[in-house]
Motif scaffolding. Sequence first.
Motif, PDB file in Angstrom:
ATOM      1  N   VAL A   1       0.813  -1.219   0.000  1.00 48.39           N
ATOM      2  CA  VAL A   1       0.000   0.000   0.000  1.00 48.39           C
ATOM      3  C   VAL A   1       0.844   1.265   0.000  1.00 48.39           C
ATOM      4  CG1 VAL A   1      -1.970  -1.112   1.090  1.00 48.39           C
ATOM      5  CG2 VAL A   1      -0.273   0.013   2.502  1.00 48.39           C
ATOM      6  N   LEU A   2       2.147   1.155   0.151  1.00 50.10           N
ATOM      7  CA  LEU A   2       2.995   2.346   0.168  1.00 50.10           C
ATOM      8  C   LEU A   2       2.968   3.133  -1.142  1.00 50.10           C
ATOM      9  CD1 LEU A   2       6.097   1.317   2.276  1.00 50.10           C
ATOM     10  CD2 LEU A   2       4.276   2.886   2.868  1.00 50.10           C
ATOM     11  N   PRO A   3       2.941   2.508  -2.316  1.00 50.67           N
ATOM     12  CA  PRO A   3       2.841   3.333  -3.533  1.00 50.67           C
ATOM     13  C   PRO A   3       1.589   4.207  -3.563  1.00 50.67           C
ATOM     14  CG  PRO A   3       3.555   1.135  -4.107  1.00 50.67           C
ATOM     15  CD  PRO A   3       3.197   1.108  -2.653  1.00 50.67           C
TER      16      PRO A   3
ATOM     17  N   GLU B   1      -0.600   9.715  -3.228  1.00 47.26           N
ATOM     18  CA  GLU B   1      -1.542  10.622  -2.571  1.00 47.26           C
ATOM     19  C   GLU B   1      -0.844  11.744  -1.812  1.00 47.26           C
ATOM     20  OE1 GLU B   1      -4.459   8.678  -0.185  1.00 47.26           O
ATOM     21  OE2 GLU B   1      -5.224   7.489  -1.864  1.00 47.26           O
ATOM     22  N   LEU B   2       0.310  11.451  -1.238  1.00 48.08           N
ATOM     23  CA  LEU B   2       1.018  12.449  -0.430  1.00 48.08           C
ATOM     24  C   LEU B   2       2.091  13.196  -1.196  1.00 48.08           C
ATOM     25  CD1 LEU B   2       1.360  10.350   2.841  1.00 48.08           C
ATOM     26  CD2 LEU B   2      -0.326  12.114   2.347  1.00 48.08           C
ATOM     27  N   GLY B   3       2.313  12.823  -2.465  1.00 46.18           N
ATOM     28  CA  GLY B   3       3.324  13.515  -3.264  1.00 46.18           C
ATOM     29  C   GLY B   3       4.738  13.254  -2.779  1.00 46.18           C
ATOM     30  N   MET B   4       5.033  12.046  -2.390  1.00 44.92           N
ATOM     31  CA  MET B   4       6.355  11.696  -1.872  1.00 44.92           C
ATOM     32  C   MET B   4       7.194  11.069  -2.984  1.00 44.92           C
ATOM     33  SD  MET B   4       4.833  10.071   1.643  1.00 44.92           S
ATOM     34  CE  MET B   4       6.347   9.423   2.259  1.00 44.92           C
ATOM     35  N   ASN B   5       8.454  10.759  -2.697  1.00 43.66           N
ATOM     36  CA  ASN B   5       9.325  10.094  -3.673  1.00 43.66           C
ATOM     37  C   ASN B   5       9.762   8.726  -3.150  1.00 43.66           C
ATOM     38  OD1 ASN B   5      11.210  10.727  -1.758  1.00 43.66           O
ATOM     39  ND2 ASN B   5      12.157  12.375  -2.921  1.00 43.66           N
TER      40      ASN B   5
ATOM     41  N   ALA C   1      11.377   2.742   8.941  1.00 40.30           N
ATOM     42  CA  ALA C   1      10.774   3.192  10.199  1.00 40.30           C
ATOM     43  C   ALA C   1       9.805   2.148  10.734  1.00 40.30           C
ATOM     44  CB  ALA C   1      10.060   4.521   9.988  1.00 40.30           C
ATOM     45  N   PHE C   2       9.025   1.519   9.835  1.00 33.52           N
ATOM     46  CA  PHE C   2       8.104   0.464  10.261  1.00 33.52           C
ATOM     47  C   PHE C   2       8.865  -0.709  10.858  1.00 33.52           C
ATOM     48  CE2 PHE C   2       5.849  -3.491   9.315  1.00 33.52           C
ATOM     49  CZ  PHE C   2       4.673  -3.267   9.999  1.00 33.52           C
TER      50      PHE C   2
ATOM     51  N   SER D   1      12.674   7.575  -2.093  1.00 30.23           N
ATOM     52  CA  SER D   1      13.495   7.527  -0.873  1.00 30.23           C
ATOM     53  C   SER D   1      12.631   7.674   0.374  1.00 30.23           C
ATOM     54  CB  SER D   1      14.578   8.597  -0.913  1.00 30.23           C
ATOM     55  OG  SER D   1      14.009   9.888  -0.945  1.00 30.23           O
ATOM     56  N   SER D   2      11.553   8.425   0.254  1.00 28.40           N
ATOM     57  CA  SER D   2      10.621   8.531   1.381  1.00 28.40           C
ATOM     58  C   SER D   2       9.969   7.187   1.671  1.00 28.40           C
ATOM     59  CB  SER D   2       9.531   9.559   1.081  1.00 28.40           C
ATOM     60  OG  SER D   2      10.091  10.824   0.891  1.00 28.40           O
ATOM     61  N   MET D   3       9.671   6.446   0.594  1.00 24.65           N
ATOM     62  CA  MET D   3       9.092   5.116   0.773  1.00 24.65           C
ATOM     63  C   MET D   3      10.067   4.208   1.508  1.00 24.65           C
ATOM     64  SD  MET D   3       7.657   2.583  -2.135  1.00 24.65           S
ATOM     65  CE  MET D   3       7.299   0.888  -1.817  1.00 24.65           C
ATOM     66  N   GLY D   4      11.340   4.260   1.130  1.00 23.28           N
ATOM     67  CA  GLY D   4      12.354   3.464   1.819  1.00 23.28           C
ATOM     68  C   GLY D   4      12.464   3.823   3.284  1.00 23.28           C
TER      69      GLY D   4
END
Length: 76
Positions: A31-33, A38-42, A52-53, A44-47
């Motif tokens: 669900v991260l993509p 939705e949040l306009g992230m890239n 963090a999880f 590296s933010s997903m990584g």
Amino acid sequence: MSMLTRNRGAMLLLMLNIFLAFMGIGLVVPVLPKFISELGMNGSSMGLMVAAFALTQLLLSPLAGKWSDRYGRKKM
């Protein structure tokens, strides 16, 4: 109860715990993509979110285990 039977039960319990840990990550990563779009992230933010999880799960699992032993699993 023989030593082999006792070790087999412990091994099955450990394998179940590992399965649950990987299942938690397996439920979050797909669900991260959607969150990224939705949040306009890239990427590296997903990584960082996955890291963090995993770190949070690593740090809080012993605490949650102690609480569930003390207060009971149903109350937790």
